[in-house]
Design an enzyme around this catalytic site. Structure first.
Site, PDB file in Angstrom:
ATOM      1  N   LYS B  68       1.127  -0.969  -0.023  1.00  0.00           N
ATOM      2  CA  LYS B  68      -0.209  -0.121   0.167  1.00  0.00           C
ATOM      3  C   LYS B  68       0.402   1.108   0.198  1.00  0.00           C
ATOM      4  O   LYS B  68       2.139   0.806   0.750  1.00  0.00           O
ATOM      5  CB  LYS B  68      -0.941   0.299   1.388  1.00  0.00           C
ATOM      6  CG  LYS B  68      -1.443   0.854   1.370  1.00  0.00           C
ATOM      7  CD  LYS B  68      -2.750   0.973   2.687  1.00  0.00           C
ATOM      8  CE  LYS B  68      -3.665   1.792   2.667  1.00  0.00           C
ATOM      9  NZ  LYS B  68      -4.476   2.167   3.902  1.00  0.00           N
ATOM     10  N   SER B 137      -9.055   1.418   3.494  1.00  0.00           N
ATOM     11  CA  SER B 137      -7.933   3.309   2.871  1.00  0.00           C
ATOM     12  C   SER B 137      -6.900   1.856   1.469  1.00  0.00           C
ATOM     13  O   SER B 137      -6.462   2.835   0.465  1.00  0.00           O
ATOM     14  CB  SER B 137      -7.855   3.959   3.172  1.00  0.00           C
ATOM     15  OG  SER B 137      -7.068   3.346   4.451  1.00  0.00           O
ATOM     16  N   SER B 161      -9.696  -0.135   7.191  1.00  0.00           N
ATOM     17  CA  SER B 161      -9.033   0.186   6.000  1.00  0.00           C
ATOM     18  C   SER B 161      -8.323  -1.038   5.833  1.00  0.00           C
ATOM     19  O   SER B 161      -7.842  -1.293   4.541  1.00  0.00           O
ATOM     20  CB  SER B 161      -8.147   1.129   6.251  1.00  0.00           C
ATOM     21  OG  SER B 161      -8.844   2.218   5.857  1.00  0.00           O
TER      22      SER B 161
END
Lengths: 428, 428
Positions: B68, B137, B161
């Site tokens: 990420k 997210s 997330s």
């Protein structure tokens, strides 16, 4: 090199006796005059940053400030005391740096740190005697405050890196309750231990500084010492204390007692002796992960001592780490229980005064435990050796009782200040 | 786009059926073939990094991996989903990234994140239906695993997330006990909440991945369900669950019960309802400090929603924050007490399946509480809506009982896999 008391400076700025511009100019002159010999700063802020700070508003406008080079700054390189990071320029200010700027402080530059806040000494000297270490890892911040270059400075403590240099340099050092101050943008060594802290000339100064930065009520009110119970904490590691430190502790205890406090000897519980040992395991294990990139790809750029510490951490098993974390958890409970019978502890800030050496920053053994437990600690300046080197004692309170720690420390500081037996000498 | 099961891939590499080179080549082909439509990656690794990874040793050699873009990488820009950080190149790898490289994983690139892991959606689409959000997210990490581009990926969770995108994309998502995985080098939003997590195809895969990264024993052993007590956790926020999610929970409960587990309804204690509300206060207050530099000096470069959240945080008093932290502490104790009567909780991973929208990443309301309490959570894939969109349920266990959470989740996953009523459809 008269130290800059924040409380007095803010009163002078408020009354118009000193302008913010004059305050900053005087601090810059002090740096120009003395820092070549002292080595407190590794980098000075660009003119544009100084101008921007003086153009800003906020309660710390006109306050000269230093930031340990372990905190990121967007306007200056941040090298973490390591040649690996030569010229490294972070994108963002660390959270605390942004807080200081928001309140109008003028950050004059970055202060010297040991390598990644570990052991390899910075080039800083002790302002009280240039042949002595200023302590570490927040070497430059403590020295800059003691030498009258800044009114306040940020430091950080993973073992003993705020309280020890504050003691060695004869200034107030405050290690808040764990996570009271954000560590975002501070180079991580051990996330369970790394604690941001502050330096200022006196205890009232460091309390006011923290209050203005955080919006917390930390004003040091007069404490009626008659109602206070102070524990004299005794542990096996006291065996290494110097005679001068023993005397300093006795002096502080005697003054507190004559002011009405009730002093009690407290022997260290086994859980806290074990917690002190656990601190090393936690520090090494987390350090090897936090500095995993540097360790894996830049081993040759690390000092031998740091390389060895990271090797030890990488060789520590998750089981050993988990066992240390359990001992830490038990230690935190045992630390809290201490305050069922006393309001505060009086402990040595270091084994003695600053060693006469620039090859070591001294021993953090007296601080490791309270970093692990996360209790608030305040180094109280005012005691010295016969040769005039500062000796620090620490007030420790229950987790979260930062205001009490600061208030009791301020009271002790005033007692020392008024005592003929414990007069601090000024820096050279 | 067949998902890459880590357990199967490592067996194939071990037996020589697949070479590490062929494994990485296949993953790169999958990205080339599909990522223009999917948008899981924001940046691909340079050839030199891929070659270095394949030349390294370690148990994850030949394993294609995604990171990420909230985790720093030294060999690639790291933009945190914000135009402010366009081209930003960190000096060091984040701790988890260094751990993955040390074990030989090949990081193929950076996966899409919402802005600073907050709410503004990334450009990623749901591999099961491109008109739906993949969740956030950690949008790109969940989508890349679901779409067969990587065998594993890192994500992070401050509210919901990791668990929510795992549920929306139909893969295993694991949010470990708070601080089991280091967050060093991960852009901070809220230091009391930010939790690093992992994605993989199935529960056994995510358990093996974490075990190989950390050296911890997390192998998912067969759990005799006859001895297990599972709590069906009921709270007021359940009112917003979709009918399909209610049915999915009932299906999971029925399968566990028929396999011998004892199911009990558990009504949410007041302390935990209050803790869920406290999560927002903690997130906002800490976010305003952690992103203080961005907020203070680059307000115009933030999305309106993030700017408003940081304004709210900056307007929160320390007293309100301290009160929220107290509610969090009480919540953690109440969460631990839940496990006096049950071994695990079965809770929804989200309100329902992924919304048909690219303007939202869905609602984290079902995850906020367990992020604040720090309990381990595992999203179990295998259930779907009538239209074939994934529905996730989460197994929660006592703090520190990560192995149990993974083992029970793996058992439930197997039950779902063998059940005709709950067949997952493949991604498009």
């Amino acid at each position: 090199m008269k130290p800059i008391r924040l409380t007095a400076l803010l009163a002078d700025i408020d009354s118009g006796a000193v302008t913010p511009q004059a305050s900053i100019a005087a601090a810059r002159e002090a740096i120009d005059a003395s820092d070549e010999a002292l080595g407190a700063f590794v980098r000075l802020a660009p003119e544009t940053s100084l101008a921007a700070a003086l153009a800003a508003t906020g309660p710390l406008r006109g306050v000269p400030f230093g930031v340990k080079d372990i905190f990121d700054t967007a306007d200056m390189a941040t090298e973490y005391g390591s040649p690996l990071y030569a010229g490294h320029r972070p994108w963002a200010d660390a959270a605390l740096v942004a807080m200081a700027r928001r309140q109008g402080a003028t950050i004059l530059g970055k202060t010297a740190t040991t390598e990644f806040a570990h052991m390899r000494p910075a080039a800083t000297r002790n302002p009280h005697d240039l042949a002595h270490t200023p302590g570490g890892s927040s070497s430059g911040s403590a020295a800059a405050v003691a030498a009258g270059m800044v009114a306040g400075a940020f430091g950080s403590q993973t073992a003993g890196s705020v309280i020890r240099p504050a003691a060695f340099c004869g200034v107030a050092g405050y290690k808040p309750s764990f996570r009271l101050l954000p560590t975002v943008g501070m180079k991580t060594y051990a996330w369970s231990l790394d604690t941001a802290g502050l330096f200022a000339v006196g205890v009232a100064d460091v309390a006011l500084l923290t209050a203005l930065l955080t919006g917390r009520n930390l004003a040091v009110a007069a404490v009626p010492l008659g109602s206070l119970r102070i524990g004299l904490y005794r542990s096996a590691v006291d065996a290494a204390l110097t005679p001068e430190m023993r005397e300093a502790l006795a002096t502080a205890a005697r003054l507190l007692e004559s002011a009405g406090a009730v002093l009690t000897d407290l022997a260290e519980p086994a859980a806290l002796a074990e917690a002190r040992e656990a601190q090393r395991v936690v520090q090494d294990f987390e350090g090897a992960l936090a500095l995993g990139h540097e360790h894996r790809t830049h081993r040759d750029g690390l000092s031998p001592a740091l390389g060895a510490a990271l090797d030890a951490g990488a060789a520590t098993t998750p089981d050993a780490y988990d066992a240390a974390r359990r001992r830490a958890r038990h230690g935190r409970k045992a630390a809290t229980a201490l305050f069922d019978t006393v309001d505060a502890l009086l402990v040595p800030s270091a084994l003695g005064a600053a060693p006469r050496s620039l090859e070591t920053t001294g021993d953090p053994v007296m601080n490791r435990l309270w970093t692990l437990t996360g209790n608030p600690c305040v180094n109280v300046p005012g005691l010295t050796t016969a040769a005039g080197m500062p000796l620090g004692v620490t007030i420790v309170t229950r987790f979260g009782r930062d205001r009490e720690a600061l208030a009791i420390a301020a009271h002790l500081e005033a007692l020392l200040d008024n005592s003929p037996i414990a007069k601090a000498t000024g820096p050279v």
